[in-house]
Design a protein around this motif. Structure first.
Motif, short mmCIF file in Angstrom:
data_model
loop_
_atom_site.label_atom_id
_atom_site.label_comp_id
_atom_site.label_asym_id
_atom_site.label_seq_id
_atom_site.Cartn_x
_atom_site.Cartn_y
_atom_site.Cartn_z
N ALA A 1 13.72 7.30 11.32
CA ALA A 1 12.92 7.23 9.78
C ALA A 1 11.55 7.30 9.75
CB ALA A 1 13.59 5.91 9.19
N TYR A 2 11.14 8.22 8.88
CA TYR A 2 9.79 8.52 8.70
C TYR A 2 9.58 8.23 7.23
CZ TYR A 2 9.81 10.66 13.06
OH TYR A 2 10.13 10.94 14.35
N LEU A 3 8.79 7.10 6.61
CA LEU A 3 8.45 6.94 5.15
C LEU A 3 7.16 7.44 4.91
CD1 LEU A 3 9.86 3.17 5.76
CD2 LEU A 3 11.02 5.04 4.68
N VAL A 4 7.01 7.78 3.69
CA VAL A 4 5.74 7.98 3.08
C VAL A 4 5.70 7.19 1.83
CG1 VAL A 4 5.39 10.15 4.12
CG2 VAL A 4 6.26 10.14 2.01
N GLY A 5 4.19 6.68 1.57
CA GLY A 5 4.13 6.07 0.31
C GLY A 5 2.65 5.94 0.01
N GLU A 6 2.39 4.83 -0.81
CA GLU A 6 0.86 4.37 -1.22
C GLU A 6 0.75 2.98 -1.08
OE1 GLU A 6 -0.78 6.39 -4.45
OE2 GLU A 6 0.68 8.01 -4.42
N THR A 7 -0.51 2.55 -0.86
CA THR A 7 -0.77 1.10 -0.89
C THR A 7 -2.07 1.04 -1.64
OG1 THR A 7 -1.15 -0.88 0.51
CG2 THR A 7 -1.92 1.16 1.41
N ASN A 8 -2.18 -0.31 -2.17
CA ASN A 8 -3.42 -0.66 -2.76
C ASN A 8 -3.97 -1.91 -1.97
OD1 ASN A 8 -3.83 1.06 -5.00
ND2 ASN A 8 -2.38 -0.24 -5.78
N SER A 9 -3.31 -2.13 -0.80
CA SER A 9 -3.82 -3.39 0.12
C SER A 9 -4.52 -2.82 1.31
CB SER A 9 -2.50 -3.77 0.91
OG SER A 9 -1.42 -4.41 -0.40
N ASP A 10 -5.27 -3.86 1.65
CA ASP A 10 -6.19 -3.61 2.73
C ASP A 10 -5.76 -4.52 3.96
OD1 ASP A 10 -7.17 -5.88 1.98
OD2 ASP A 10 -9.20 -5.20 1.68
N THR A 11 -4.58 -5.11 3.95
CA THR A 11 -4.11 -6.00 4.69
C THR A 11 -3.06 -5.59 5.51
OG1 THR A 11 -2.69 -7.23 3.20
CG2 THR A 11 -5.12 -8.00 3.44
N LEU A 12 -2.53 -4.27 5.31
CA LEU A 12 -1.21 -3.63 6.11
C LEU A 12 -1.63 -3.72 7.57
CD1 LEU A 12 -0.22 -0.82 3.81
CD2 LEU A 12 0.75 -3.16 4.03
N PRO A 13 -0.27 -4.14 8.45
CA PRO A 13 -0.61 -3.83 9.88
C PRO A 13 -0.58 -2.49 10.13
CG PRO A 13 1.63 -4.65 9.31
CD PRO A 13 0.61 -4.68 7.97
N VAL A 14 -1.41 -1.81 10.95
CA VAL A 14 -1.45 -0.37 11.03
C VAL A 14 -1.62 -0.38 12.75
CG1 VAL A 14 -2.81 1.68 10.76
CG2 VAL A 14 -2.65 0.20 8.81
N PRO A 15 -0.81 0.48 13.21
CA PRO A 15 -0.76 0.86 14.76
C PRO A 15 -2.21 1.25 15.17
CG PRO A 15 1.21 1.99 13.74
CD PRO A 15 0.35 1.49 12.68
N THR A 16 -2.59 0.72 16.17
CA THR A 16 -3.83 1.52 16.82
C THR A 16 -3.77 2.92 16.89
OG1 THR A 16 -4.13 -0.49 18.11
CG2 THR A 16 -5.15 1.13 18.69
N GLY A 17 -4.78 3.76 16.58
CA GLY A 17 -4.92 5.23 16.66
C GLY A 17 -4.34 5.80 15.54
N LEU A 18 -3.86 5.07 14.53
CA LEU A 18 -3.21 5.85 13.20
C LEU A 18 -4.16 6.38 12.39
CD1 LEU A 18 -0.57 6.39 11.63
CD2 LEU A 18 -0.95 4.44 10.62
N ASN A 19 -4.24 7.68 12.00
CA ASN A 19 -5.40 8.14 11.17
C ASN A 19 -4.59 8.08 9.83
OD1 ASN A 19 -7.41 9.62 9.97
ND2 ASN A 19 -6.55 11.66 10.38
#
Length: 70
Positions: free
Chosen positions: A50-68
């Motif tokens: 599954a591939y999800l797209v969306g939006e966030t106002n958070s700056d605390t989301l866990p983001v995989p290393t190297g993700l643009n």
């Protein structure tokens, strides 16, 4: 969650339509940080990822290393 103390998060689940009841849930999750987050679209590839797209106002989301993130 939609508790008045928290901002809403995105929720996603995949179900097996050949199964019934609790056995029909393949996987599910919510995703979010400290502020409002939501999914606006979803796609699945030919092997079921599954591939999800969306939006966030958070700056605390866990983001995989190297993700643009833009």
């Amino acid at each position: 969650d939609n508790d008045s103390q928290f901002d809403p998060d995105g929720f996603f689940a995949v179900f097996d339509t050949a199964a019934s009841g609790a056995q029909s849930l393949v996987y599910g999750t919510y995703y979010g940080g400290t502020l409002t987050d939501w999914f606006s679209g979803m796609a699945r590839d030919n092997v079921g990822r599954a591939y999800l797209v969306g939006e966030t106002n958070s700056d605390t989301l866990p983001v995989p290393t190297g993700l643009n993130v833009e």
